[in-house]
Motif scaffolding. Structure first.
Motif, short mmCIF file in Angstrom:
data_model
loop_
_atom_site.label_atom_id
_atom_site.label_comp_id
_atom_site.label_asym_id
_atom_site.label_seq_id
_atom_site.Cartn_x
_atom_site.Cartn_y
_atom_site.Cartn_z
N ALA A 261 0.88 -1.26 0.04
CA ALA A 261 -0.16 -0.08 0.02
C ALA A 261 0.80 1.21 0.10
CB ALA A 261 -0.70 0.07 1.29
N THR A 262 2.08 1.11 0.46
CA THR A 262 2.80 2.32 0.68
C THR A 262 4.20 2.14 0.52
OG1 THR A 262 3.78 2.14 2.74
CG2 THR A 262 1.52 2.75 2.86
N MET B 39 -0.85 5.61 9.19
CA MET B 39 -2.10 5.38 8.62
C MET B 39 -2.07 5.03 7.22
SD MET B 39 -5.75 7.76 8.71
CE MET B 39 -5.83 8.28 7.31
N ARG C 298 -7.89 -0.55 -2.23
CA ARG C 298 -9.02 0.06 -1.64
C ARG C 298 -9.07 1.66 -1.28
NH1 ARG C 298 -8.85 -5.00 0.49
NH2 ARG C 298 -10.77 -6.35 0.36
N GLN C 299 -7.76 2.23 -1.92
CA GLN C 299 -7.76 3.60 -1.81
C GLN C 299 -8.60 4.28 -2.81
OE1 GLN C 299 -3.71 4.38 -2.06
NE2 GLN C 299 -3.00 2.91 -0.37
N GLY C 300 -9.01 5.48 -2.22
CA GLY C 300 -10.02 6.44 -3.06
C GLY C 300 -11.59 6.23 -3.09
N ARG C 301 -11.69 5.44 -2.22
CA ARG C 301 -13.11 5.13 -1.96
C ARG C 301 -13.76 5.68 -0.53
NH1 ARG C 301 -13.17 -1.15 -3.52
NH2 ARG C 301 -11.73 -0.95 -5.22
N GLY C 302 -13.03 6.54 0.11
CA GLY C 302 -13.66 7.01 1.23
C GLY C 302 -13.17 6.46 2.54
N LEU C 303 -12.22 5.22 2.47
CA LEU C 303 -12.19 4.62 3.56
C LEU C 303 -11.00 5.47 4.58
CD1 LEU C 303 -11.72 1.06 2.27
CD2 LEU C 303 -13.36 1.87 3.82
N GLY C 304 -10.01 6.23 3.77
CA GLY C 304 -9.14 6.80 4.70
C GLY C 304 -9.93 7.90 5.57
N ARG C 305 -10.83 8.47 4.82
CA ARG C 305 -11.62 9.58 5.58
C ARG C 305 -12.37 8.82 7.03
NH1 ARG C 305 -13.12 14.36 4.53
NH2 ARG C 305 -12.08 14.36 2.39
N ASN D 37 3.15 14.17 -0.14
CA ASN D 37 2.19 13.32 0.07
C ASN D 37 0.98 14.30 0.03
OD1 ASN D 37 0.26 11.34 0.44
ND2 ASN D 37 1.36 10.46 2.14
N GLY D 38 0.75 14.72 -1.35
CA GLY D 38 -0.46 15.64 -1.39
C GLY D 38 -1.94 14.88 -0.99
N ALA E 146 -2.54 12.53 1.15
CA ALA E 146 -2.73 12.53 2.82
C ALA E 146 -3.08 14.03 3.33
CB ALA E 146 -1.56 11.90 3.39
N ASN F 148 -4.17 16.60 1.67
CA ASN F 148 -5.68 17.15 1.44
C ASN F 148 -6.71 16.55 2.34
OD1 ASN F 148 -4.77 18.65 -0.83
ND2 ASN F 148 -5.53 16.93 -2.38
C1 LIG Z 1 -3.68 8.71 2.27
C2 LIG Z 1 -4.72 7.58 2.33
C3 LIG Z 1 -4.67 6.96 3.62
C4 LIG Z 1 -6.05 8.00 2.01
O1 LIG Z 1 -7.10 7.10 2.17
P1 LIG Z 1 -8.09 6.86 0.86
O2 LIG Z 1 -9.04 5.81 1.33
O3 LIG Z 1 -7.28 6.60 -0.44
O4 LIG Z 1 -8.76 8.26 0.90
P2 LIG Z 1 -10.21 8.73 0.67
O5 LIG Z 1 -10.69 7.88 -0.56
O6 LIG Z 1 -10.99 8.64 2.17
O7 LIG Z 1 -10.16 10.17 0.48
C5 LIG Z 1 -10.12 11.04 1.41
C6 LIG Z 1 -9.63 12.37 0.82
O8 LIG Z 1 -8.13 12.28 0.45
C7 LIG Z 1 -7.82 13.20 -0.64
N1 LIG Z 1 -7.65 12.31 -1.87
C8 LIG Z 1 -8.09 11.10 -2.32
N2 LIG Z 1 -7.55 10.57 -3.18
C9 LIG Z 1 -6.51 11.81 -3.66
C10 LIG Z 1 -5.71 11.96 -4.90
N3 LIG Z 1 -5.79 11.18 -6.00
N4 LIG Z 1 -5.48 13.43 -4.97
C11 LIG Z 1 -5.44 14.33 -3.97
N5 LIG Z 1 -6.18 13.99 -2.92
C12 LIG Z 1 -6.68 12.79 -2.95
C13 LIG Z 1 -9.24 13.91 -0.97
O9 LIG Z 1 -8.91 14.95 -0.12
C14 LIG Z 1 -10.16 13.04 -0.49
O10 LIG Z 1 -11.49 13.53 -0.09
P3 LIG Z 1 -12.51 13.53 -1.13
O11 LIG Z 1 -12.73 12.28 -1.73
O12 LIG Z 1 -13.68 13.85 -0.31
O13 LIG Z 1 -12.05 14.62 -2.03
C15 LIG Z 1 -4.35 6.52 1.30
O14 LIG Z 1 -4.21 7.05 0.10
C16 LIG Z 1 -3.13 5.62 1.70
O15 LIG Z 1 -2.99 4.60 2.44
N6 LIG Z 1 -2.07 6.22 1.05
C17 LIG Z 1 -0.55 5.59 1.24
C18 LIG Z 1 -0.21 5.77 2.88
C19 LIG Z 1 -0.08 7.17 3.05
O16 LIG Z 1 0.34 8.02 2.46
N7 LIG Z 1 -0.49 7.22 4.60
C20 LIG Z 1 -0.39 8.86 5.14
C21 LIG Z 1 0.76 8.74 5.91
S1 LIG Z 1 0.92 10.58 6.73
#
Ligand SMILES: CC(C)(COP(=O)(O)OP(=O)(O)OC[C@H]1O[C@@H](n2cnc3c(N)ncnc32)[C@H](O)[C@@H]1OP(=O)(O)O)[C@@H](O)C(=O)NCCC(=O)NCCS
Length: 157
Positions: A26-27, A73, A79-86, A112-113, A115, A117
């Protein structure tokens, strides 16, 4: 919003090996098994978002003397980009509030734009920069320090 068959549970020591493999996909810069084990032994909150025995994502939080820190985190790559991070971040904030912390801090890579955001969208604000904090693919990368005022976040609902 967490869907009905998604639950949040403290990670078990026997799940660490699988989680390390999953995070490695994932990372780019995953934690080691030792880091997870140390956190579990220290009693940190290692919250796993689980759907029917599958770990969807994970967050690590430590909390003491009124301050909480989000140490790690991630969401499963597929499963990224589907709201699970939020969803996970909301659970992190709820946990920090439960510990009666007044602020939640974190560090995130400058590049890490995605995260950043996400964190900004729930009210985190940048409070500083740590130069060359993280190892990078080439050289080192700066960390952006962010903070969320939980008292204010609670007042705003
Ligand atoms: C960062 C991470 C946890 C976000 O989880 P996710 O499930 O992908 O994110 P979500 O689908 O909940 O999106 C939440 C918000 O992230 C931002 N986001 C999501 N995809 C994005 C993209 N491609 N570009 C920019 N911002 C993005 C947006 O603000 C989005 O909110 P919105 O959909 O309401 O606009 C995930 O992408 C991840 O695991 N990345 C790798 C590990 C990492 O970077 N962890 C953080 C360490 S500090």
């Amino acid at each position: 919003m967490m869907c009905s068959d998604t639950v949040l549970r403290q990670l078990l020591p026997e799940q660490v090996a699988a989680v390390v493999i999953q995070e490695g996909i994932a990372t780019q810069y995953p934690w080691t098994a030792g880091m997870y084990k140390d956190c579990l032994e220290a009693g940190y909150w290692v919250g796993a978002l689980i759907e029917r025995d599958t770990i969807l994502g994970l967050a690590v939080v430590t909390s003491a003397v009124g301050e909480a820190h989000l140490l790690n985190m991630w969401v499963d790559l597929h499963r990224q980009g589907r709201g699970l991070g939020r969803t996970l971040l909301r659970a992190v904030i709820a946990h920090a509030e439960d510990t009666e912390a007044s602020s939640l801090f974190l560090e995130v890579r400058l590049g890490n734009g995605r995260a950043r955001n996400l964190y900004e969208s729930v009210g985190f604000r940048e409070i500083g920069l740590r130069k060359d904090y993280y190892p990078g693919v080439v050289g080192r990368e700066d960390a952006v320090c962010m903070a969320l005022n939980l008292k204010q976040a609670m007042r705003q609902g």
